[in-house]
Design an enzyme around this catalytic site. Structure first.
Site, PDB file in Angstrom:
ATOM      1  N   HIS A   1      14.541  13.753 -21.065  1.00 42.74           N
ATOM      2  CA  HIS A   1      14.612  13.527 -22.512  1.00 42.74           C
ATOM      3  C   HIS A   1      13.392  14.228 -23.066  1.00 42.74           C
ATOM      4  O   HIS A   1      12.318  13.646 -23.196  1.00 42.74           O
ATOM      5  CB  HIS A   1      14.622  12.032 -22.843  1.00 42.74           C
ATOM      6  CG  HIS A   1      15.852  11.342 -22.322  1.00 42.74           C
ATOM      7  ND1 HIS A   1      15.930  10.007 -22.093  1.00 42.74           N
ATOM      8  CD2 HIS A   1      17.065  11.840 -21.972  1.00 42.74           C
ATOM      9  CE1 HIS A   1      17.142   9.696 -21.630  1.00 42.74           C
ATOM     10  NE2 HIS A   1      17.836  10.797 -21.546  1.00 42.74           N
TER      11      HIS A   1
ATOM     12  N   ASP B   1       0.821  -1.216   0.000  1.00 39.49           N
ATOM     13  CA  ASP B   1       0.000   0.000   0.000  1.00 39.49           C
ATOM     14  C   ASP B   1       0.858   1.270   0.000  1.00 39.49           C
ATOM     15  O   ASP B   1       0.382   2.351   0.340  1.00 39.49           O
ATOM     16  CB  ASP B   1      -0.955  -0.005   1.194  1.00 39.49           C
ATOM     17  CG  ASP B   1      -0.209  -0.109   2.508  1.00 39.49           C
ATOM     18  OD1 ASP B   1       1.031  -0.280   2.478  1.00 39.49           O
ATOM     19  OD2 ASP B   1      -0.856  -0.003   3.563  1.00 39.49           O
TER      20      ASP B   1
ATOM     21  N   ASP C   1      26.545  10.861 -13.419  1.00 36.74           N
ATOM     22  CA  ASP C   1      25.539  11.482 -14.292  1.00 36.74           C
ATOM     23  C   ASP C   1      24.340  11.761 -13.398  1.00 36.74           C
ATOM     24  O   ASP C   1      23.615  10.840 -13.001  1.00 36.74           O
ATOM     25  CB  ASP C   1      25.183  10.512 -15.433  1.00 36.74           C
ATOM     26  CG  ASP C   1      24.208  11.107 -16.441  1.00 36.74           C
ATOM     27  OD1 ASP C   1      23.578  12.138 -16.145  1.00 36.74           O
ATOM     28  OD2 ASP C   1      24.064  10.512 -17.540  1.00 36.74           O
TER      29      ASP C   1
ATOM     30  N   TYR D   1      33.677   4.349 -23.992  1.00 33.43           N
ATOM     31  CA  TYR D   1      33.516   3.310 -22.966  1.00 33.43           C
ATOM     32  C   TYR D   1      34.295   2.064 -23.378  1.00 33.43           C
ATOM     33  O   TYR D   1      34.036   1.501 -24.445  1.00 33.43           O
ATOM     34  CB  TYR D   1      32.024   2.982 -22.800  1.00 33.43           C
ATOM     35  CG  TYR D   1      31.180   4.235 -22.641  1.00 33.43           C
ATOM     36  CD1 TYR D   1      31.020   4.846 -21.402  1.00 33.43           C
ATOM     37  CD2 TYR D   1      30.576   4.833 -23.760  1.00 33.43           C
ATOM     38  CE1 TYR D   1      30.283   6.016 -21.272  1.00 33.43           C
ATOM     39  CE2 TYR D   1      29.842   6.002 -23.632  1.00 33.43           C
ATOM     40  CZ  TYR D   1      29.694   6.588 -22.388  1.00 33.43           C
ATOM     41  OH  TYR D   1      28.980   7.743 -22.262  1.00 33.43           O
TER      42      TYR D   1
ATOM     43  N   HIS E   1      20.220  15.370 -26.368  1.00 31.01           N
ATOM     44  CA  HIS E   1      18.759  15.353 -26.459  1.00 31.01           C
ATOM     45  C   HIS E   1      18.237  16.701 -25.985  1.00 31.01           C
ATOM     46  O   HIS E   1      18.966  17.443 -25.312  1.00 31.01           O
ATOM     47  CB  HIS E   1      18.176  14.214 -25.595  1.00 31.01           C
ATOM     48  CG  HIS E   1      18.714  14.185 -24.193  1.00 31.01           C
ATOM     49  ND1 HIS E   1      18.198  14.940 -23.170  1.00 31.01           N
ATOM     50  CD2 HIS E   1      19.772  13.503 -23.651  1.00 31.01           C
ATOM     51  CE1 HIS E   1      18.890  14.707 -22.059  1.00 31.01           C
ATOM     52  NE2 HIS E   1      19.855  13.853 -22.316  1.00 31.01           N
TER      53      HIS E   1
ATOM     54  N   GLU F   1      29.036  15.805 -19.945  1.00 30.34           N
ATOM     55  CA  GLU F   1      27.707  16.258 -20.390  1.00 30.34           C
ATOM     56  C   GLU F   1      27.391  17.640 -19.830  1.00 30.34           C
ATOM     57  O   GLU F   1      27.460  17.865 -18.618  1.00 30.34           O
ATOM     58  CB  GLU F   1      26.637  15.267 -19.907  1.00 30.34           C
ATOM     59  CG  GLU F   1      25.220  15.703 -20.239  1.00 30.34           C
ATOM     60  CD  GLU F   1      24.169  14.642 -19.924  1.00 30.34           C
ATOM     61  OE1 GLU F   1      24.414  13.783 -19.039  1.00 30.34           O
ATOM     62  OE2 GLU F   1      23.095  14.678 -20.556  1.00 30.34           O
TER      63      GLU F   1
ATOM     64  N   HIS G   1      23.548   2.920 -18.275  1.00 28.94           N
ATOM     65  CA  HIS G   1      22.489   3.250 -17.312  1.00 28.94           C
ATOM     66  C   HIS G   1      22.709   2.577 -15.953  1.00 28.94           C
ATOM     67  O   HIS G   1      21.741   2.262 -15.247  1.00 28.94           O
ATOM     68  CB  HIS G   1      21.108   2.888 -17.876  1.00 28.94           C
ATOM     69  CG  HIS G   1      20.695   3.780 -19.009  1.00 28.94           C
ATOM     70  ND1 HIS G   1      19.623   3.519 -19.835  1.00 28.94           N
ATOM     71  CD2 HIS G   1      21.212   4.940 -19.456  1.00 28.94           C
ATOM     72  CE1 HIS G   1      19.528   4.479 -20.741  1.00 28.94           C
ATOM     73  NE2 HIS G   1      20.478   5.350 -20.530  1.00 28.94           N
TER      74      HIS G   1
ATOM     75  N   GLU H   1      26.681  15.381 -24.858  1.00 28.90           N
ATOM     76  CA  GLU H   1      27.215  14.387 -23.930  1.00 28.90           C
ATOM     77  C   GLU H   1      27.929  13.230 -24.617  1.00 28.90           C
ATOM     78  O   GLU H   1      27.530  12.066 -24.468  1.00 28.90           O
ATOM     79  CB  GLU H   1      26.083  13.848 -23.054  1.00 28.90           C
ATOM     80  CG  GLU H   1      24.841  13.394 -23.815  1.00 28.90           C
ATOM     81  CD  GLU H   1      23.775  12.838 -22.875  1.00 28.90           C
ATOM     82  OE1 GLU H   1      24.098  11.911 -22.111  1.00 28.90           O
ATOM     83  OE2 GLU H   1      22.634  13.330 -22.915  1.00 28.90           O
TER      84      GLU H   1
HETATM   85  N1  GLY Z   1      20.945  11.179 -17.679  1.00 31.92           N
HETATM   86  C1  GLY Z   1      20.289  10.750 -18.824  1.00 31.92           C
HETATM   87  C2  GLY Z   1      20.974  11.195 -20.016  1.00 31.92           C
HETATM   88  O1  GLY Z   1      22.077  11.699 -19.938  1.00 31.92           O
HETATM   89  O2  GLY Z   1      20.450  11.150 -21.087  1.00 31.92           O
HETATM   90 MN    MN Z   2      21.519  13.491 -21.030  1.00 32.74          MN
HETATM   91 MN    MN Z   3      22.877  12.552 -18.192  1.00 36.85          MN
END
Ligand code: GLY
Ligand code: MN
Ligand code: MN
Length: 446
Positions: free
Chosen positions: A364, A53, A260, A393, A357, A415, A243, A389
């Site tokens: 986003h 709940d 990030d 990697y 983005h 970024e 992610h 950004e």
């Molecule tokens: N933190 C999500 C991105 O950089 O798109």
């Molecule tokens: Mn981003």
């Molecule tokens: Mn980001």
């Protein structure tokens, strides 16, 4: 001075939220794009269960908030034409002292009418009957499906066909930010920038990734803000997982740490990534990759010019990265092979995401899909805000690509958030250092 006080004194005044007159203009601009007999319904995000709940913290729907400023869990807006005017009707929960004693105060119908830019309020308890009447014999119904099951049912019964999607109209309005929105986004960028600075200051080998998360999110919360997306704190190989947000490892000597993290101010997001050595000193290999990503990022920012297609910044970063990977001996191929015909060449083994983005009420944000996907290509114009950004990697864990041990375990992303203006790009997140000398001086300096 505590780190929170240091952030407070570095921040300017928090700007006023968006004015009611600006929200009225948004409503007007939205409604002007619809036929006179149309009705648009804008619903809220659903509440979702976290545990039995207990619910996840609710976040208002960005379209509803954009048009009305409403931030409660309830709230459904309907726009319809009455005589010469477009009306905004808001369905809200009525006052109920017994329920409010448990779940918190409600503005109720009178409070919502007095304090939000709407023309009339109706009890959410009467939604089914009232909205069905409003939709009777209406042919043009605008509605975003699958957020509010009850509204979906009402629209389905009224229409017997697919409703129109209001998002293409609203997205064109939302993609260009007003002065009021830019002020909020600057504050959101400043808060996130100072939070990153504090994390770098506090960082020591042997601390947990979660400690960095707590510094950053503590700064957000202390300043009446919250994260705009789950914070990523990845050390060592974790920095190479795009992610990763478990944030459960200890930061070790010789590793890079990628953070990030961004916050929300009145719904407006910031989005910053910084990468730094846990012990405060880049190794030669880390420095080489960092310098290449920084060079690419600066080229990407330079490409953010009013009148340019928004993919220009992706192309600019990609050129630098593809050539740099050849120069470092990581790719043994021609520049054409490294870049690929459609920017999908060998460099994509180490740079798998887009360069940026749009940013706004959603991290986003509306206005562009993946770079290259939206045709005709969107052209940048003053008032748009984007992230830049690029990253590289080299996960030691990867089996799909051979990675020299010199580079294994290095993940770097840088970024920033950039506002397009007539006179060139403005970096909203400029208060967050990114030059190697600045970072080395800052890490562990608490
Ligand atoms: N933190 C999500 C991105 O950089 O798109
Ligand atoms: Mn981003
Ligand atoms: Mn980001």
């Amino acid at each position: 001075m505590s780190m929170y006080d240091r952030v407070t004194s570095a921040l300017g005044e928090r700007p006023e939220g968006i004015s009611h007159s600006e929200m009225r203009k948004r409503q007007h601009d939205f409604c002007s794009e619809m036929a006179t007999g149309a009705v648009a319904i804008i619903t809220n995000n659903p509440v979702s269960i976290r545990s039995r709940d207990t619910h996840h913290r609710h976040r208002f729907n960005s379209y509803l908030h954009y048009l009305t400023g409403w931030h409660g869990e309830d709230g459904v807006a309907a726009f319809y034409h009455n005589g010469d005017n477009w009306m905004c009707r808001l369905y809200v929960q009525p006052r109920d002292i017994e329920k409010e004693t448990w779940t918190g105060r409600r503005p109720g119908l009178e409070g919502a009418l007095a304090n939000w830019p709407v023309d009339e309020t109706v009890s959410r308890d009467d939604l089914r009957e009232n909205l069905s009447q409003l939709l009777d014999n209406v042919e043009d119904i605008y509605h975003i499906k699958s957020l509010d099951g009850e509204v979906d049912e009402i629209v389905e019964l009224a229409l017997h066909e697919e409703p129109k999607d209001p998002r293409p109209i609203l997205d064109e309005l939302r993609v260009v930010k007003s002065a009021g929105e830019i002020a909020l986004m600057q504050y959101s960028a400043d808060l996130a920038a100072h939070a990153h600075v504090e994390a770098m200051r506090q960082c020591e080998v042997g601390m947990g990734e979660w400690h960095m998360q707590s510094v950053i999110e503590g700064c957000f919360l202390y300043h009446q803000s919250e994260w705009a997306y789950p914070s990523i704190v990845g050390s060592g190989d974790n920095a190479t997982i795009l992610h990763y947000n478990e944030n459960t490892d200890v930061m070790k000597d010789g590793e890079l740490v990628l953070i990030d993290a961004g916050c929300e101010v009145d719904g407006y997001a910031s989005d910053i990534t910084r990468t730094f050595p846990a012990n405060g000193k880049f190794t030669e290999a880390q420095r080489a990759i960092y310098e290449l990503v920084l060079k690419a990022q600066l080229a990407g920012i330079d490409a953010c010019q009013a009148g340019s297609p928004w993919s220009a910044m992706h192309h600019a970063t990609s050129h630098v990265l593809a050539q740099g990977l050849i120069d470092l001996g990581i790719l043994d191929c021609s520049f054409e092979e490294a870049l690929g015909e459609d920017y999908n060449g060998l460099y994509r083994q180490f740079f798998m995401h887009g360069t940026g983005h749009f940013l706004g009420l959603d991290v986003h944000d509306v206005g562009g899909g993946r770079q290259g996907d939206n045709k005709p290509e969107r052209v940048l114009s003053p008032g748009m805000v984007l992230t830049i950004e690029p990253g590289l990697y080299f996960g030691a864990w990867r089996e799909d690509v051979e990675i020299d041990s010199k580079w294994a375990g290095i993940g770097v992303r840088i970024e920033d958030d950039v506002l397009i203006t007539e006179s060139g790009p403005v970096v909203l997140t400029a208060k967050c250092p990114k030059e190697i000398t600045e970072i080395e001086a800052l890490v562990g300096s608490k």
